[in-house]
Design an enzyme around this catalytic site. Sequence first.
Site, PDB file in Angstrom:
ATOM      1  N   GLY A  49      38.428  52.493  59.920  1.00  0.00           N
ATOM      2  CA  GLY A  49      38.022  52.431  61.309  1.00  0.00           C
ATOM      3  C   GLY A  49      37.034  53.502  61.730  1.00  0.00           C
ATOM      4  N   GLY A  51      37.408  56.750  61.904  1.00  0.00           N
ATOM      5  CA  GLY A  51      37.375  57.892  61.007  1.00  0.00           C
ATOM      6  C   GLY A  51      36.468  57.652  59.819  1.00  0.00           C
ATOM      7  N   TYR A 222      51.379  54.202  74.191  1.00  0.00           N
ATOM      8  CA  TYR A 222      50.034  54.498  73.705  1.00  0.00           C
ATOM      9  C   TYR A 222      49.218  55.184  74.802  1.00  0.00           C
ATOM     10  CZ  TYR A 222      45.182  53.854  72.331  1.00  0.00           C
ATOM     11  OH  TYR A 222      43.868  54.081  72.036  1.00  0.00           O
TER      12      TYR A 222
END
Length: 341
Positions: A49, A51, A222
């Site tokens: 993703g 990163g 989240y």
Amino acid sequence: MSLYYILIPVGVGAALYVVRKLRERHFGWVRNASSLKDRIFVITGANTGLGYETARALVQRHATVIFACRNMQKAQEAIDSIRKETENGQMVSRGNKQPNYDTFTTSPPSQIPMELDLASFDSIKAFAAKLKAEYPHFDCLINNAGLAVKTEHYTKENFELHFGVNHLGHFLLTSLLSDVIKQNKSRVVVVSSKMHEKASIDFENLGKWVAPTPRERTNRHYNSSKLANFYFAKELYRKGYDAHVLCPGLCHTDFFRDYNPKWYHYVLFSPIAWWYLRSARQGAQNIIHCATDNVNTAEKNPGNDYLVVNLKQTKSKGQIREEDSVRLWTESEKLIGRNFD
């Protein structure tokens, strides 16, 4: 008449394409391609993703990137993928002092993989100790790794998973590295989200699972963890760290894989996706900008209630509470069992 029926959809398609390209331009691209040779970046969750795309861009600019990942096999696959594109820079996925870090094999005991599981305090402590021993002069820590799950899960220390990984794991990691960060004036980048604007910190249930109500449309755990990220960066900045916080935007990655979307979700979501969704590469631009270019000063960021969105400092629209920011820092220190400074 047949030509008329052809020209209308072609025109509509061309208009949509142009508008989309204008949206991508609005999202922003980092244009700086200057060399980052001899600079070391530590990225949590660098194998996938945002990163991965951040690591890829930094390596292309000759940086040394340390892949701090839970899964070493996936870390190696990410490195192999980047190596197919460029021979620039270095990518480190194991604790090895030799100059070539491009690959790793089964290591002898003295060469332990740079494994980092943010859901385990023991793993975080082991990683921090090894990083400080072998790379005591890194330039930037990018707290990128995160997750979103639908159901009740916990870390090794029995913290609710979103809070434990997205916030507390990075809080502990940065705390353990704080002496090196201060000594070298290293930069700290924290990946938050605009979803923090929909959240508050429930101190009565900090680190605990609270079942969602039937009317909830978003993941409260989240959202709260992203607000915790925002407060964490805010307090770092207040304490004199070169701290930067950002929202990468709504990105097409495997981040929400636990939600297992169905085909009709994609149909219903497509208008929103067309307007808001960006690729992982484009979302990573905000991380790259914060890690390499962004200037975060009191003049540009009064009160530090700003975060980087679309490569610009943007004031948070959330209900930012100074007392919650300070209290969360204190409570987080208690939960990790150590003072930060």
